[in-house]
Design a protein around this motif. Structure first.
Motif, PDB file in Angstrom:
ATOM      1  N   SER A 244      27.479  33.778  34.962  1.00  0.00           N
ATOM      2  CA  SER A 244      27.618  34.121  36.394  1.00  0.00           C
ATOM      3  C   SER A 244      28.427  33.043  37.107  1.00  0.00           C
ATOM      4  CB  SER A 244      26.236  34.291  37.015  1.00  0.00           C
ATOM      5  OG  SER A 244      25.457  33.124  36.788  1.00  0.00           O
ATOM      6  N   VAL A 245      29.579  32.742  36.555  1.00  0.00           N
ATOM      7  CA  VAL A 245      30.494  31.735  37.112  1.00  0.00           C
ATOM      8  C   VAL A 245      31.393  32.444  38.123  1.00  0.00           C
ATOM      9  CG1 VAL A 245      32.419  30.196  36.519  1.00  0.00           C
ATOM     10  CG2 VAL A 245      30.474  30.422  34.943  1.00  0.00           C
ATOM     11  N   ASP A 246      31.338  32.027  39.382  1.00  0.00           N
ATOM     12  CA  ASP A 246      32.102  32.723  40.434  1.00  0.00           C
ATOM     13  C   ASP A 246      33.553  32.983  40.029  1.00  0.00           C
ATOM     14  OD1 ASP A 246      30.020  32.810  42.317  1.00  0.00           O
ATOM     15  OD2 ASP A 246      30.427  30.752  42.945  1.00  0.00           O
ATOM     16  N   GLU A 247      34.189  31.934  39.528  1.00  0.00           N
ATOM     17  CA  GLU A 247      35.630  32.012  39.244  1.00  0.00           C
ATOM     18  C   GLU A 247      35.983  33.084  38.212  1.00  0.00           C
ATOM     19  OE1 GLU A 247      33.829  29.305  39.465  1.00  0.00           O
ATOM     20  OE2 GLU A 247      34.942  27.686  40.455  1.00  0.00           O
ATOM     21  N   SER A 248      35.026  33.383  37.329  1.00  0.00           N
ATOM     22  CA  SER A 248      35.364  34.216  36.169  1.00  0.00           C
ATOM     23  C   SER A 248      35.281  35.716  36.438  1.00  0.00           C
ATOM     24  CB  SER A 248      34.435  33.867  35.008  1.00  0.00           C
ATOM     25  OG  SER A 248      33.106  34.229  35.330  1.00  0.00           O
ATOM     26  N   LEU A 249      34.800  36.096  37.634  1.00  0.00           N
ATOM     27  CA  LEU A 249      34.558  37.523  37.868  1.00  0.00           C
ATOM     28  C   LEU A 249      35.830  38.197  38.393  1.00  0.00           C
ATOM     29  CD1 LEU A 249      30.938  37.077  39.181  1.00  0.00           C
ATOM     30  CD2 LEU A 249      31.642  37.979  36.967  1.00  0.00           C
ATOM     31  N   ILE A 250      36.839  38.157  37.569  1.00  0.00           N
ATOM     32  CA  ILE A 250      38.165  38.658  37.933  1.00  0.00           C
ATOM     33  C   ILE A 250      38.657  39.605  36.834  1.00  0.00           C
ATOM     34  CG2 ILE A 250      39.351  36.659  36.857  1.00  0.00           C
ATOM     35  CD1 ILE A 250      41.370  36.806  39.241  1.00  0.00           C
ATOM     36  N   VAL A 251      39.343  40.650  37.242  1.00  0.00           N
ATOM     37  CA  VAL A 251      39.969  41.559  36.276  1.00  0.00           C
ATOM     38  C   VAL A 251      41.398  41.860  36.738  1.00  0.00           C
ATOM     39  CG1 VAL A 251      37.831  42.700  35.517  1.00  0.00           C
ATOM     40  CG2 VAL A 251      39.095  43.636  37.467  1.00  0.00           C
ATOM     41  N   VAL A 252      42.187  42.374  35.829  1.00  0.00           N
ATOM     42  CA  VAL A 252      43.519  42.857  36.200  1.00  0.00           C
ATOM     43  C   VAL A 252      43.336  44.237  36.825  1.00  0.00           C
ATOM     44  CG1 VAL A 252      45.773  43.582  35.341  1.00  0.00           C
ATOM     45  CG2 VAL A 252      44.661  41.569  34.336  1.00  0.00           C
ATOM     46  N   GLY A 253      43.791  44.402  38.060  1.00  0.00           N
ATOM     47  CA  GLY A 253      43.654  45.682  38.757  1.00  0.00           C
ATOM     48  C   GLY A 253      44.714  46.683  38.319  1.00  0.00           C
ATOM     49  N   PRO A 254      44.612  47.919  38.841  1.00  0.00           N
ATOM     50  CA  PRO A 254      45.555  48.980  38.450  1.00  0.00           C
ATOM     51  C   PRO A 254      47.013  48.603  38.764  1.00  0.00           C
ATOM     52  CG  PRO A 254      43.752  49.865  39.800  1.00  0.00           C
ATOM     53  CD  PRO A 254      43.600  48.378  39.794  1.00  0.00           C
ATOM     54  N   ASP A 255      47.207  47.731  39.773  1.00  0.00           N
ATOM     55  CA  ASP A 255      48.579  47.330  40.127  1.00  0.00           C
ATOM     56  C   ASP A 255      49.048  46.135  39.299  1.00  0.00           C
ATOM     57  OD1 ASP A 255      46.971  45.351  41.110  1.00  0.00           O
ATOM     58  OD2 ASP A 255      47.710  45.442  43.179  1.00  0.00           O
ATOM     59  N   GLY A 256      48.236  45.732  38.322  1.00  0.00           N
ATOM     60  CA  GLY A 256      48.626  44.611  37.469  1.00  0.00           C
ATOM     61  C   GLY A 256      48.272  43.256  38.058  1.00  0.00           C
ATOM     62  N   LYS A 257      47.717  43.249  39.273  1.00  0.00           N
ATOM     63  CA  LYS A 257      47.350  41.974  39.906  1.00  0.00           C
ATOM     64  C   LYS A 257      45.852  41.706  39.754  1.00  0.00           C
ATOM     65  CE  LYS A 257      51.013  41.887  43.332  1.00  0.00           C
ATOM     66  NZ  LYS A 257      51.335  42.582  44.571  1.00  0.00           N
ATOM     67  N   GLY A 258      45.472  40.463  39.942  1.00  0.00           N
ATOM     68  CA  GLY A 258      44.062  40.108  39.849  1.00  0.00           C
ATOM     69  C   GLY A 258      43.253  40.685  40.996  1.00  0.00           C
ATOM     70  N   MET A 259      42.017  41.043  40.720  1.00  0.00           N
ATOM     71  CA  MET A 259      41.089  41.503  41.770  1.00  0.00           C
ATOM     72  C   MET A 259      39.668  41.185  41.335  1.00  0.00           C
ATOM     73  SD  MET A 259      41.013  45.619  41.252  1.00  0.00           S
ATOM     74  CE  MET A 259      39.413  46.155  40.651  1.00  0.00           C
ATOM     75  N   ASP A 260      38.727  41.211  42.305  1.00  0.00           N
ATOM     76  CA  ASP A 260      37.327  40.986  41.969  1.00  0.00           C
ATOM     77  C   ASP A 260      36.876  42.005  40.932  1.00  0.00           C
ATOM     78  OD1 ASP A 260      35.559  39.095  44.009  1.00  0.00           O
ATOM     79  OD2 ASP A 260      37.500  39.720  44.814  1.00  0.00           O
ATOM     80  N   ARG A 261      36.080  41.542  39.992  1.00  0.00           N
ATOM     81  CA  ARG A 261      35.497  42.471  39.027  1.00  0.00           C
ATOM     82  C   ARG A 261      34.630  43.462  39.794  1.00  0.00           C
ATOM     83  NH1 ARG A 261      33.697  41.235  33.077  1.00  0.00           N
ATOM     84  NH2 ARG A 261      32.718  43.208  32.613  1.00  0.00           N
ATOM     85  N   PRO A 262      34.742  44.777  39.491  1.00  0.00           N
ATOM     86  CA  PRO A 262      33.930  45.756  40.214  1.00  0.00           C
ATOM     87  C   PRO A 262      32.448  45.360  40.159  1.00  0.00           C
ATOM     88  CG  PRO A 262      35.530  46.870  38.806  1.00  0.00           C
ATOM     89  CD  PRO A 262      35.637  45.402  38.502  1.00  0.00           C
ATOM     90  N   GLY A 263      31.784  45.405  41.300  1.00  0.00           N
ATOM     91  CA  GLY A 263      30.361  45.068  41.343  1.00  0.00           C
ATOM     92  C   GLY A 263      30.074  43.605  41.598  1.00  0.00           C
ATOM     93  N   ASN A 264      31.086  42.755  41.676  1.00  0.00           N
ATOM     94  CA  ASN A 264      30.921  41.310  41.912  1.00  0.00           C
ATOM     95  C   ASN A 264      30.001  41.086  43.121  1.00  0.00           C
ATOM     96  OD1 ASN A 264      31.232  38.557  42.061  1.00  0.00           O
ATOM     97  ND2 ASN A 264      33.445  38.582  42.415  1.00  0.00           N
ATOM     98  N   VAL A 265      28.874  40.429  42.889  1.00  0.00           N
ATOM     99  CA  VAL A 265      27.822  40.304  43.911  1.00  0.00           C
ATOM    100  C   VAL A 265      28.031  39.067  44.789  1.00  0.00           C
ATOM    101  CG1 VAL A 265      25.331  40.050  44.290  1.00  0.00           C
ATOM    102  CG2 VAL A 265      26.160  41.374  42.330  1.00  0.00           C
TER     103      VAL A 265
END
Ligand code: PMP
Length: 450
Positions: free
Chosen positions: A165-186
């Motif tokens: 549960s490391v804040d920095e790590s909750l990132i995914v590549v979004g549909p536009d190819g850019k980084g975004m919060d992982r869905p559900g990031n609390v």
């Protein structure tokens, strides 16, 4: 390929068998009114049935639930119990500390710690080790140290990684190819793109594009993704990661918490990787909370020479119970007597038999599935060929199918890891246990595709 109506009918049948087999677990869950989500930790609600199974006892790879049903456990606490449940050497060492020596948590060192540091160095090649109680904390503290050293703000991750549960790590590549919060990031403290960058696993160009911003303190990765199936590196990927991190002045942190399954020194040793920092948690304590991070000698010295960094008090690195006599005694016993080099040979051979058997079942029923093995662990995914990055692996999820398999296998005495279709072998998992899994899987798959 899978008839969804049939899948729903079979799942309903298995759910009612599950309820009939487990009245005591059902009642305990119904009564747990003082727990957030009725469970001791909210992830325990990741369950295929209407309630989680309550544990009565567990030894090695055998678990007995509250209703007296016995299981072959291929989940092993999602790797926390990779040494098997309550291995005797760990119980003895922890028992000695508790009953004979006393002093479970002291903020004073015991000599076991140096033994563990030296053994981790032998296995993972880092020079200077420090302890934590969880892999999450080990990652957090490693992140603070690399930021302090490099003066850079961002950490780069693989899309659909998991490092706790490391804040920095909750990132995914979004549909536009850019980084975004992982869905559900609390409750993210800030938008994750402020602290982090992201690239797909096996995407060398994507990694280079992100590193080229010049603001990445470290790339923090698992050598293979293990929390979205097992996504293996393509030939040359790790060489490219190391070359590019060096070229762009970023450090490389390798999280071996799950990839430890690759061998006694994890994938770092098995694949001759050259990280600046190694993080590991879960399994090394044989069930007692433990974690560790190891630094290269050069990095350790750079940090120790910095008089502006408070690493001996409340500067943000460390924890009161970390490195406790109890935790280091457990790590020593686990590494010295349970998860030994020889044990890995057996575990990996058992996992190979597991993988081969599942592959035969996939072929026999012409399922569009595949299975990957990483040493002592294997995991099948509902796609073929096996996805090669996190986003594709995430897209291959099939929660209904997964629920059916987990429920049907549990009803036949087999536990798989709830978060995935992962099977892990501990030192006492036998080829007979593997055969029992295959017989059960063949039966539930045959019904599904009939
Ligand atoms: N790193 C990896 C690779 C993991 O898989 C996990 C947990 N699944 C963690 C870190 C965090 O472990 P913990 O939740 O015990 O802190």
């Amino acid at each position: 390929m899978i008839d969804r109506a049939r899948l729903a009918t079979l799942t309903e049948r298995e759910a009612s068998v599950f309820a009939e087999r487990n009245p005591k677990s059902a009642a305990a869950y119904a009564e747990a009114g003082h727990l957030f989500g009725r469970v001791p930790m909210t992830w325990m609600n990741k369950k295929a049935g209407a309630f989680p199974l309550y544990v009565e006892s567990a030894r090695g790879n055998r678990v007995v639930d509250l209703d007296g049903n016995e299981y072959l456990d291929f989940a092993l606490g999602d790797t926390g119990a990779m040494a098997g449940h309550s291995p005797a050497p760990v119980v003895d060492a922890v028992g000695r500390r508790i009953y004979e020596q006393g002093g479970m948590t002291m903020m004073m060192p015991t000599t076991d710690a140096e033994w563990v540091g030296a053994e981790l160095s032998r296995r993972f090649g880092m020079d200077a080790w420090s302890f934590a109680l969880t892999a999450t904390d080990a990652n957090r503290w490693a992140i603070r140290l690399v930021r302090a050293i490099t003066g850079r703000s961002k950490i780069l991750f693989h899309s659909y990684c998991y490092h706790g549960s490391v804040d920095e790590s909750l990132i995914v590549v979004g549909p536009d190819g850019k980084g975004m919060d992982r869905p559900g990031n609390v409750g993210a403290p800030v938008k994750v793109t402020k602290t982090s960058r992201v690239a797909e696993f096996n995407d060398i160009e994507g990694l280079e594009r992100q590193l080229a911003h010049g603001d990445v303190a470290a790339v923090l990765i698992e050598p293979a993704l293990t929390n979205i199936g097992i996504v293996l590196p393509e030939p040359g990927y790790h060489d490219a990661v190391r070359r590019l991190t060096r070229e762009h002045g970023a450090l490389l942190i390798i999280d071996e918490t799950h990839t430890f399954s690759a061998g006694p020194g994890g994938a770092t040793q098995a694949w001759a990787l050259e990280p600046d920092v190694v993080v590991i948690g879960k399994a090394i304590g044989g069930g007692i909370p433990s974690g560790a991070y190891g630094l290269s000698a050069e990095l350790a010295e750079r940090i120790l020479n910095r008089t502006d960094l408070d690493i001996v008090d409340m500067g943000g690195v460390g924890g009161t119970l970390a490195g406790s006599p109890l935790s280091v005694a457990a790590m020593r016993a686990t590494l010295e007597e349970v998860l030994t080099d020889a044990a890995f040979e057996t575990m990996i051979a058992t996992a190979t038999a597991f993988t081969d058997g599942v592959r035969e079942i996939i072929a026999e029923f012409e399922l569009p599935w595949s299975i990957n093995q990483l040493g002592a662990r294997a995991e099948y995914r509902f796609a073929t060929p096996y996805p090669t990055n996190g986003t594709d692996a995430a897209a291959a999820a099939d929660p209904e199918l997964e629920d059916y398999l987990h429920l049907a296998l549990a009803n036949r005495g087999i536990l798989l890891t709830p978060f995935h279709n992962m099977a892990l072998m501990c030192p006492t998992t036998s080829l007979d246990d593997v055969a029992a899994h295959h017989a059960a899987l063949r039966e539930v798959v045959a019904e599904l595709v009939a």
